[in-house]
Each structure stands twice: as C-alpha cells, then as structure tokens.
Write an enzyme that holds these catalytic residues in place. Structure first.
Site, short mmCIF file in Angstrom:
data_model
loop_
_atom_site.label_atom_id
_atom_site.label_comp_id
_atom_site.label_asym_id
_atom_site.label_seq_id
_atom_site.Cartn_x
_atom_site.Cartn_y
_atom_site.Cartn_z
N LYS A 55 0.84 -1.20 0.00
CA LYS A 55 0.00 0.00 0.00
C LYS A 55 0.88 1.26 0.00
O LYS A 55 1.57 1.54 0.97
CB LYS A 55 -0.89 0.04 1.24
CG LYS A 55 -1.99 1.10 1.07
CD LYS A 55 -2.57 1.57 2.37
CE LYS A 55 -1.83 2.71 2.97
NZ LYS A 55 -1.80 3.94 2.16
N GLU A 76 9.67 0.75 10.77
CA GLU A 76 10.68 1.79 10.52
C GLU A 76 9.98 3.12 10.77
O GLU A 76 9.11 3.52 10.00
CB GLU A 76 11.19 1.73 9.07
CG GLU A 76 11.91 0.46 8.70
CD GLU A 76 13.28 0.32 9.35
OE1 GLU A 76 13.70 1.24 10.09
OE2 GLU A 76 13.93 -0.71 9.13
N CYS A 101 13.55 10.43 7.32
CA CYS A 101 13.60 9.89 8.68
C CYS A 101 15.02 9.94 9.23
O CYS A 101 15.21 9.95 10.44
CB CYS A 101 13.09 8.46 8.68
SG CYS A 101 13.89 7.44 7.47
N GLU A 106 10.26 15.53 15.83
CA GLU A 106 10.60 15.34 14.42
C GLU A 106 9.81 16.36 13.61
O GLU A 106 8.58 16.30 13.56
CB GLU A 106 10.24 13.92 13.98
CG GLU A 106 10.63 13.66 12.55
CD GLU A 106 10.26 12.26 12.07
OE1 GLU A 106 9.11 11.83 12.29
OE2 GLU A 106 11.12 11.60 11.47
P1 NAD Z 1 2.11 7.88 8.42
O1 NAD Z 1 2.37 7.08 9.63
O2 NAD Z 1 1.05 8.92 8.50
O3 NAD Z 1 1.69 6.96 7.19
C1 NAD Z 1 2.54 5.95 6.70
C2 NAD Z 1 1.71 4.94 5.93
O4 NAD Z 1 0.81 4.31 6.83
C3 NAD Z 1 0.82 5.54 4.83
O5 NAD Z 1 0.80 4.67 3.74
C4 NAD Z 1 -0.54 5.60 5.50
O6 NAD Z 1 -1.60 5.54 4.58
C5 NAD Z 1 -0.51 4.36 6.36
N1 NAD Z 1 -1.41 4.39 7.51
C6 NAD Z 1 -1.84 5.49 8.19
N2 NAD Z 1 -2.67 5.11 9.20
C7 NAD Z 1 -2.74 3.75 9.16
C8 NAD Z 1 -3.42 2.77 9.94
N3 NAD Z 1 -4.19 3.11 10.97
N4 NAD Z 1 -3.27 1.47 9.62
C9 NAD Z 1 -2.47 1.11 8.60
N5 NAD Z 1 -1.82 1.99 7.80
C10 NAD Z 1 -1.94 3.30 8.09
O7 NAD Z 1 3.53 8.49 8.00
P2 NAD Z 1 3.85 9.51 6.83
O8 NAD Z 1 3.37 10.84 7.27
O9 NAD Z 1 3.37 8.97 5.51
O10 NAD Z 1 5.45 9.44 6.79
C11 NAD Z 1 6.25 10.23 7.59
C12 NAD Z 1 6.81 9.42 8.76
O11 NAD Z 1 7.49 8.26 8.29
C13 NAD Z 1 7.86 10.17 9.55
O12 NAD Z 1 7.64 10.01 10.94
C14 NAD Z 1 9.17 9.49 9.15
O13 NAD Z 1 10.20 9.61 10.09
C15 NAD Z 1 8.74 8.10 8.95
N6 NAD Z 1 9.69 7.38 8.11
C16 NAD Z 1 10.52 6.46 8.68
C17 NAD Z 1 11.46 5.79 7.90
C18 NAD Z 1 12.39 4.77 8.49
O14 NAD Z 1 12.96 4.00 7.73
N7 NAD Z 1 12.55 4.70 9.80
C19 NAD Z 1 11.55 6.05 6.55
C20 NAD Z 1 10.69 7.00 6.00
C21 NAD Z 1 9.76 7.65 6.80
#
Ligand code: NAD
Length: 453
Positions: free
Chosen positions: A154, A229, A263, A355
């Site tokens: 997804k 992650e 991240c 963050e």
């Molecule tokens: P997010 O948590 O809002 O969403 C991430 C994904 O999860 C999206 O595809 C979203 O549709 C899905 N999602 C949201 N709610 C959900 C639920 N209840 N159940 C299942 N799926 C759900 O994050 P974002 O805003 O898209 O990304 C930014 C964040 O990602 C930042 O905190 C960043 O640090 C982190 N990030 C971490 C890494 C790593 O490798 N550690 C890499 C990239 C981004």
C-alpha cells in the site's frame, strides 16, 4: 471504484487520479495473493532469481520515466529521483542472489539428522510513507519476494503513482500475476486490513511512530510478524578536532535533502562550544547557497514540501524560536519552504525534541565528549546520525555510545542496500536491507529425521 487525486507539490495542481481501494477490493487482492503464494513458493530458486533479475532490468530500462514521475508525484529533485529508481534496481539485483543461497543448517544430533529450513511466511503486507515512495517499497518487496512470499503493497495516499508503475513493471518483467500487487488506498482501510486479515502473515510498516505503535498493537492479536521503521531526530555531532570545512559543507545536505522529509535527517546539530561560532560562520554560506529550485531542474538540491498541511506543520516550529539564518526558496505556487537554521536555547526546546520533517535544523553547543553523548541520547528516537572528528578512538567510543541504529563518521551516509538499516528505541523494530532483512521474511523450521539408531 473510488479515486484519489494526486497533487504535484511544486505547483499545487492535480496531475493524476488513481484508484482508492475499499475493503472488499482489498480482501479480494489478499485472497489472490494467498492463492499465488502456493505457486510462488514452489518456483525453483533459479527461476525466482531470474525473475527478480529480469524485474531489476526492466526497472533499469525505466529509470528516467520513474524519476520524472517521482518529481511530480513527490516533488523530489530529478537527481534524487534517479538515484531512488536506481536503488530499486540495485535492491532487486542484490536480493535476486538470495533464492539460490538461502540455505538452512544441518545440526549434529544423536539418532538421526537434523536440518533447518528458512520457510517463507505467506502474504506480506507492506505499508509505505510518502517521503521515499520508491526505495522504501523496494526494501520491502525485494527481500520478501526473494524469500518466497507474495506481497501486497500500500503506497501513501499522497504519493501512489510510482509504486503503481512498479507494480506494472513487475508484470512486464514476467512475475506471475498476484505475486506482487500494489493496492492504493487509505491507511485506515487498506493498511488496517493488512493488520487484521489473517492471511497476511507479516506487516512491514514505515511511517510515523504514532501509527507504528497502533500497527504493532493490532498485529499482536494474531501474533503477526511486524517490522517497523519509524520516526527519527538524528544528531550530527561536530567535535572541535574535526575537519570543520568538510563538516559545514556536508551539514545542509544532511538535513535539507528531500526538503528535510527524511527519517534520517540530522536535524539536531551538536557543535563543540570551543568552535561553535567558527562553525556557524562556515555553515551560513553553505545554507544560503543551498539550491532550492524547481525539482525538475538538474541543478536543484531541494524541492518543495509534500503538502500545504506539511508546510503549516513545519512553519509552526518557527513561532517563538531564534532563527540564526535561512536560505531561499521560490516565491511561487507549491509548498516551498526555505532551509532554516534555529538556535536551540536548551535541549528542552520543542524544535529540538520533535521530528519536524521539514528543512529545519536546530543547533546546540556541547562541552565535551560526555556532554555530546548525553545530549545525543536524550531522545526517544534512535535511527541515524553522524559524528565528525579526526580522533579514531573518539570516533569509536562515541559511535558505540550513541543509541542509534545507523551512524556514520565523517560522512552523511545512512543507507547502503547491503548493510542493515533500522531504528533503536522508538525509531523502530527489526532491520531492513542486507542479509538481516531477508531472514525477517522467513520462519525457521527444524526437521529431525530418525535414522533408527
Ligand atoms: P504515516 O504514519 O502517516 O503513514 C505511513 C503509511 O501508513 C501511509 O501509507 C498511510 O496511509 C498508512 N497508515 C496510516 N494510518 C494507518 C493505519 N491506521 N493502519 C495502517 N496503515 C496506516 O507516515 P507519513 O506521514 O506517511 O510518513 C512520515 C513518517 O514516516 C515520519 O515520521 C518518518 O520519520 C517516517 N519514516 C521512517 C522511515 C524509516 O525508515 N525509519 C523512513 C521514512 C519515513
């Protein structure tokens, strides 16, 4: 079928419309993946390897197309986007070597023979954030497929286009139908169904710590495997004995790359107090000269933020903060934000602790090695980081003491596809990339065969 509009962040205009799957469509796709697993796990190791290499070749043939698409899909600079598409190719080639090498062990026992197998799990659900749509997808699907699983993926609602294209390229490369399916839709619908559907045996989630916690809790119900992650607030530690010119030249890229929506962004800059003023004087021209331009321009080093909401969130960190200096950004439509350096009054400042996920770095002086380690570790995150010193002993002492999953000395590097990547503390659980990730898509089975002695 419901649809979602995808907005080009550098213009604020809709550039394409994609499907948004509902629950019934998600369930149907998971069921197809479950059936396909029965076939895919029986494909010979050599044929699985060949198919993954073919997929890598097809990605290679489409790098420019994928990169141009990512410029519009996510606002990434064209240079970064080419690297990201190339990373998907590299990760596929790396894990294409796995099916023929993923061997168990033969363990000495009395009265028979004992062997282990690395069994694939079944259907793996991969949930991807919007900040690095292509690499993060590849880090999940390449090892999962190599280990013999089928994948439902997804993409984030804001940036589904390149993942959808990768799904098409997989079919073009000859991967059997339903072995790798891309399911665009809402996190609360498609993503949540990966958590609750019993046929999905593992969830790989990359995203915010908050959503990651709820996914982990949801997976507990079925003792579902999970890799997380999550967020980061990484430190960039500059000691007085470092090559200050090199450290100052590298510091903007360490946090402003991908407009800080990274991240691994080194968004806490710790500078030893004896060189604090000198270092800031070196940093200022590097920040002012950081090229924030149309991401399609080859010389652009930074594009826009992903959305108006993200820009509002990033802007909120400037209220009441001490701005040291800023770079420039286009005065145009789209979600532009200039690179910004904030002076932290202490490590209690909100901009120091949270963050931000934008092109903002906070600077704080430290006294000595012990103080630097204390400040670096005073966070619930632990994903990445850098330290700059010419003293090898110090480099090793501090590297071992900083609580983080990845750290680089005299460099900004965080990710190489053949080395493990992941977080300590609330930055995550498990590791992606390298050999560690491959095994996380398997369960060990132990078989004892009696020889009747
Ligand atoms: P997010 O948590 O809002 O969403 C991430 C994904 O999860 C999206 O595809 C979203 O549709 C899905 N999602 C949201 N709610 C959900 C639920 N209840 N159940 C299942 N799926 C759900 O994050 P974002 O805003 O898209 O990304 C930014 C964040 O990602 C930042 O905190 C960043 O640090 C982190 N990030 C971490 C890494 C790593 O490798 N550690 C890499 C990239 C981004």
């Amino acid at each position: 079928m419901a649809t979602t509009e995808v907005i080009d962040p550098s213009t604020g205009e809709v550039f394409t419309t994609v499907p948004s799957l509902g629950l019934a469509e998600t369930d149907a796709a998971i069921e197809r993946a479950r059936i396909a697993f029965g076939e895919w796990r029986r494909v010979s190791p050599g044929d699985r390897a060949r198919l993954l290499r073919r997929f890598a070749t097809v990605v290679e043939e489409h790098i420019e197309e994928l990169a141009r698409l990512e410029v519009r899909n996510a606002g990434h600079t064209i240079g970064n986007a080419r690297w990201e598409a190339g990373n998907v190719r590299d990760v596929l080639n790396y894990y294409a070597g796995a099916p023929e090498r993923l061997a168990g062990r033969q363990i000495p026992v009395a009265g028979g023979v004992d062997v282990t197998f690395h069994e694939p799990l079944g259907v793996v659900g991969i949930i991807v954030p919007w900040n690095f749509p292509m690499p993060i997808a590849g880090w999940g699907f390449a090892p999962a497929l190599a280990a013999g699983n089928t994948v439902v993926l997804k993409p984030a609602e804001l940036t589904p286009s390149t993942a959808i294209r990768l799904g098409e390229l997989a079919l073009e490369a000859g991967l059997p139908e339903n072995v790798f399916q891309v399911l665009p839709g809402k996190g609360s619908v498609v993503g949540q169904r990966f958590v609750t559907h019993p046929a999905v045996r593992k969830v790989c989630f990359t995203g915010s710590t908050e959503v990651g916690k709820s996914i982990m809790a949801g997976c507990a119900d079925q003792v579902k495997r999970v890799t997380l992650e999550l967020g980061g607030k990484s430190a960039n530690i500059v000691f007085a004995d470092a090559d200050l010119d090199a450290a100052a030249a590298a510091a903007p890229g360490a946090v402003f790359d991908n407009a800080g929506q990274d991240c691994c962004a080194r968004s806490r800059l710790l500078v030893q107090e004896s060189v604090y003023d000198k270092f800031l004087a070196l940093l200022e021209p590097a920040v002012r000269g950081f090229r924030v331009l149309d991401p399609a321009d080859d010389s652009s080093e930074m594009g826009p933020l992903i959305s108006s909401g993200q820009r509002a969130a990033v802007t909120s960190y400037l209220e009441g903060s001490d701005i040291a200096f800023r770079g420039t950004a286009p005065d145009a439509n789209g979600w532009w934000f200039p690179p910004t350096v904030l002076l932290a009054r202490s490590n209690a400042d909100r901009h120091w602790r949270e963050e931000i996920f934008g092109p903002v770095v906070s600077v704080l002086p430290f006294r000595d090695e012990e103080d630097a380690i204390r400040l670096a570790n005073d966070t619930e995150y632990g994903l990445s980081g850098s330290l700059w010193t010419r003293d090898v002993g110090r480099a090793l002492r501090v590297s071992r003491a900083v609580e983080t999953g990845a750290l680089s000395v005299n460099s900004n590097s965080s990710v190489r596809y053949w080395t493990p990547f992941g977080g300590m503390k609330q930055s995550g659980l498990g590791r992606e990339l390298g050999p560690d990730a491959l095994l996380s898509f398997t369960d060990v089975k132990n078989v004892f065969i009696s020889t009747g002695d």
